[in-house]
Design a protein around this motif. Structure first.
Motif, mmCIF file in Angstrom:
data_model
loop_
_atom_site.group_PDB
_atom_site.id
_atom_site.type_symbol
_atom_site.label_atom_id
_atom_site.label_comp_id
_atom_site.label_asym_id
_atom_site.label_seq_id
_atom_site.Cartn_x
_atom_site.Cartn_y
_atom_site.Cartn_z
ATOM 1 N N ILE A 148 0.825 -1.209 0.000
ATOM 2 C CA ILE A 148 0.000 0.000 0.000
ATOM 3 C C ILE A 148 0.866 1.269 0.000
ATOM 4 O O ILE A 148 0.731 2.145 -0.856
ATOM 5 N N LEU A 149 1.782 1.356 0.970
ATOM 6 C CA LEU A 149 2.585 2.570 1.104
ATOM 7 C C LEU A 149 3.511 2.794 -0.092
ATOM 8 O O LEU A 149 3.677 3.928 -0.557
ATOM 9 N N ASP A 150 4.096 1.716 -0.580
ATOM 10 C CA ASP A 150 5.059 1.891 -1.671
ATOM 11 C C ASP A 150 4.391 2.274 -2.982
ATOM 12 O O ASP A 150 5.025 2.863 -3.861
ATOM 13 N N THR A 151 3.122 1.942 -3.122
ATOM 14 C CA THR A 151 2.375 2.428 -4.284
ATOM 15 C C THR A 151 2.282 3.953 -4.228
ATOM 16 O O THR A 151 2.475 4.637 -5.245
ATOM 17 N N LEU A 152 2.016 4.477 -3.035
ATOM 18 C CA LEU A 152 1.949 5.928 -2.858
ATOM 19 C C LEU A 152 3.316 6.569 -3.071
ATOM 20 O O LEU A 152 3.438 7.615 -3.720
ATOM 21 N N VAL A 153 4.352 5.937 -2.516
ATOM 22 C CA VAL A 153 5.715 6.460 -2.659
ATOM 23 C C VAL A 153 6.132 6.454 -4.129
ATOM 24 O O VAL A 153 6.744 7.411 -4.627
ATOM 25 N N HIS A 175 4.245 6.650 -6.793
ATOM 26 C CA HIS A 175 3.561 7.722 -7.522
ATOM 27 C C HIS A 175 4.141 9.095 -7.162
ATOM 28 O O HIS A 175 4.174 9.996 -8.010
ATOM 29 N N LYS A 176 4.613 9.243 -5.937
ATOM 30 C CA LYS A 176 5.243 10.506 -5.541
ATOM 31 C C LYS A 176 6.538 10.712 -6.335
ATOM 32 O O LYS A 176 6.806 11.812 -6.844
ATOM 33 N N ASN A 205 5.540 11.511 -10.008
ATOM 34 C CA ASN A 205 5.091 12.892 -10.202
ATOM 35 C C ASN A 205 6.273 13.860 -10.180
ATOM 36 O O ASN A 205 6.314 14.828 -10.960
#
Length: 330
Positions: free
Chosen positions: A303-308, A310-311, A314
C-alpha cells in the motif's frame, strides 16, 4: 464492478482467506500434509527464474558502492534496527519478536519492488540488481543472522546448516531451474505471453501462505485480540523508517533521481514467501503467530510503496516538464 475487482482482487482475497482460516482451520492441516503450499512455492520460484531478465543489469555491477549499500541496508541495518525496536516494544510476546526478526532478515521482494520502481519511473536495471544479489546472498545469511539475533535474545538453538541447505533447495534451486529454462527461446516467448497469469499464480501462493499462517494460530490470535493493532502499527512505522533511512542513504551516495527511487523502494521491501519457508520449517510450533508481523509488513509495503512510487513518478514528470520548458526558451 469488474474493474474494481480486477484492481483490488488481491486485497479482497486476503479478507476471504482470513475468514476461511477462522471458519475452517482444519484446511490448513490438509494444505500442509499434502505439501500443496511447498509445491506451489517451488513452482513460484521457478516462474521467478523464468521471468527474470538479467541481461539489463550488467552495467550495475560496476557500481560497488550501491551494491554494498543495498546489501548492507537490507541484510544488516534492517535486521538490527528491527531487533532493537521489537524487543523494546514486544519483548513479552516471543511470537512477535520472532516474526518481526524473520521478515527483517529476509531478502527484498522479487516482483513487486521492480514493478513499483517502474511505476516511479525509476532505474529498473538497478532494481533488478538489488533484487537478484540480495536474494542470492540472503539465502546464505539468513541462518546465521537468525542464530545471532534470536539465539542470543530468545535462547533458540537453530540448525543453521540444515536451514541453509533447505533454503538452497527451496529457493535457489527452482530459481536456477527457471533461468535455465529461460535459455530456450520458445519457453521465453511463452513466459511473455502468460506474464499476467504467472503474476496471478504468485499472488495466489501469497494468499495461501496467509491462509496457512492464520489457520495454524486462530486460537492464539483470538487471545491476543487488540495487540494485533499494535503489531500492524509497528510494522507500518518500521517500513516508513526504512524508507526514510534508505532515501537518506541514496542521497548520501549522490544517486540520480531514477536510481534514488529504485534504491529507496526496493531496498525497503521484504519477501513474504522466503519468510514463510523459514517460519514453516523451523518456527511454526515454537511461534504459531510468528508470521503475523510478516503479513502486516507485506500489506504495508504494497500500500505505502504504491503511494511512494507515484510521488517519485510525479516528481520525475515535473522535472521533465521544467527541463522541456527550459530547453524551449533557449
Amino acid at each position: 464492478m469488474k474493474a474494481i475487482f480486477q484492481k483490488y482482487w488481491f486485497f479482497m482475497g486476503i479478507a476471504v482467506v482470513v475468514l476461511a482460516a477462522f471458519a475452517f482451520p482444519g484446511w490448513g492441516t490438509f494444505v500442509r500434509e499434502w505439501k500443496i503450499l511447498k509445491i506451489g512455492i517451488f513452482l513460484a520460484f521457478m516462474l521467478t527464474g523464468l521471468k527474470l531478465e538479467t541481461r539489463s543489469i550488467g552495467e550495475q555491477f560496476k557500481n560497488v558502492r550501491v551494491l554494498a549499500a543495498s546489501l548492507g541496508s537490507s541484510l544488516v541495518l534492517f535486521p538490527l534496527v528491527t531487533a532493537i525496536l521489537v524487543r523494546a516494544l514486544f519483548g513479552s510476546v516471543p511470537d512477535f519478536v520472532i516474526g518481526a526478526t524473520l521478515i527483517a532478515v529476509a531478502p527484498v521482494t522479487v516482483a513487486s519492488g521492480t514493478v513499483m520502481t517502474g511505476i516511479a519511473l525509476g532505474n529498473v536495471p538497478l532494481s533488478l540488481f538489488i533484487c537478484i544479489l540480495g536474494n542470492c546472498l540472503a539465502i546464505f545469511t539468513i541462518p546465521f543472522s537468525l542464530e545471532f539475533l534470536l539465539g542470543t535474545s530468545q535462547g533458540i538453538d537453530l540448525p543453521v546448516m540444515h536451514m541453509l541447505i533447505n533454503l538452497v533447495l527451496t529457493v535457489l534451486l527452482p530459481t536456477l531451474i527457471g533461468q535455465g529454462l529461460r535459455m530456450n527461446q520458445t519457453i521465453r516467448n511463452q513466459v511473455v505471453v502468460f506474464k499476467k497469469q504467472c503474476s496471478i499464480f504468485s499472488q495466489c501462493i501469497v494468499l495461501l501462505i496467509i491462509f496457512n499462517a492464520v489457520s495454524s494460530s486462530t486460537e492464539k490470535l483470538v487471545g491476543v485480540g487488540g495487540m494485533l493493532v499494535y503489531v500492524f502499527c509497528f510494522m507500518i512505522g518500521l517500513h516508513v523508517l526504512m524508507l526514510c533511512l534508505n532515501y537518506m542513504i541514496s542521497r548520501a551516495l549522490h544517486l540520480d533521481r531514477s536510481s534514488t527511487a529504485a534504491f529507496t523502494i526496493h531496498t525497503s521491501q521484504k519477501t513474504l514467501t522466503i519468510t514463510y519457508v523459514v517460519w514453516a520449517g523451523y518456527f511454526m510450533t515454537l511461534a504459531p503467530m510468528g508470521l503475523i508481523p510478516a503479513i502486516a509488513y507485506h500489506l504495508t509495503q504494497m500500500i505505502l510503496d504504491t503511494l511512494v512510487a507515484h510521488k517519485f513518478r510525479n516528481a520525475a514528470l515535473r522535472a521533465t516538464r521544467v527541463e522541456t520548458m527550459r530547453v524551449a526558451t533557449l
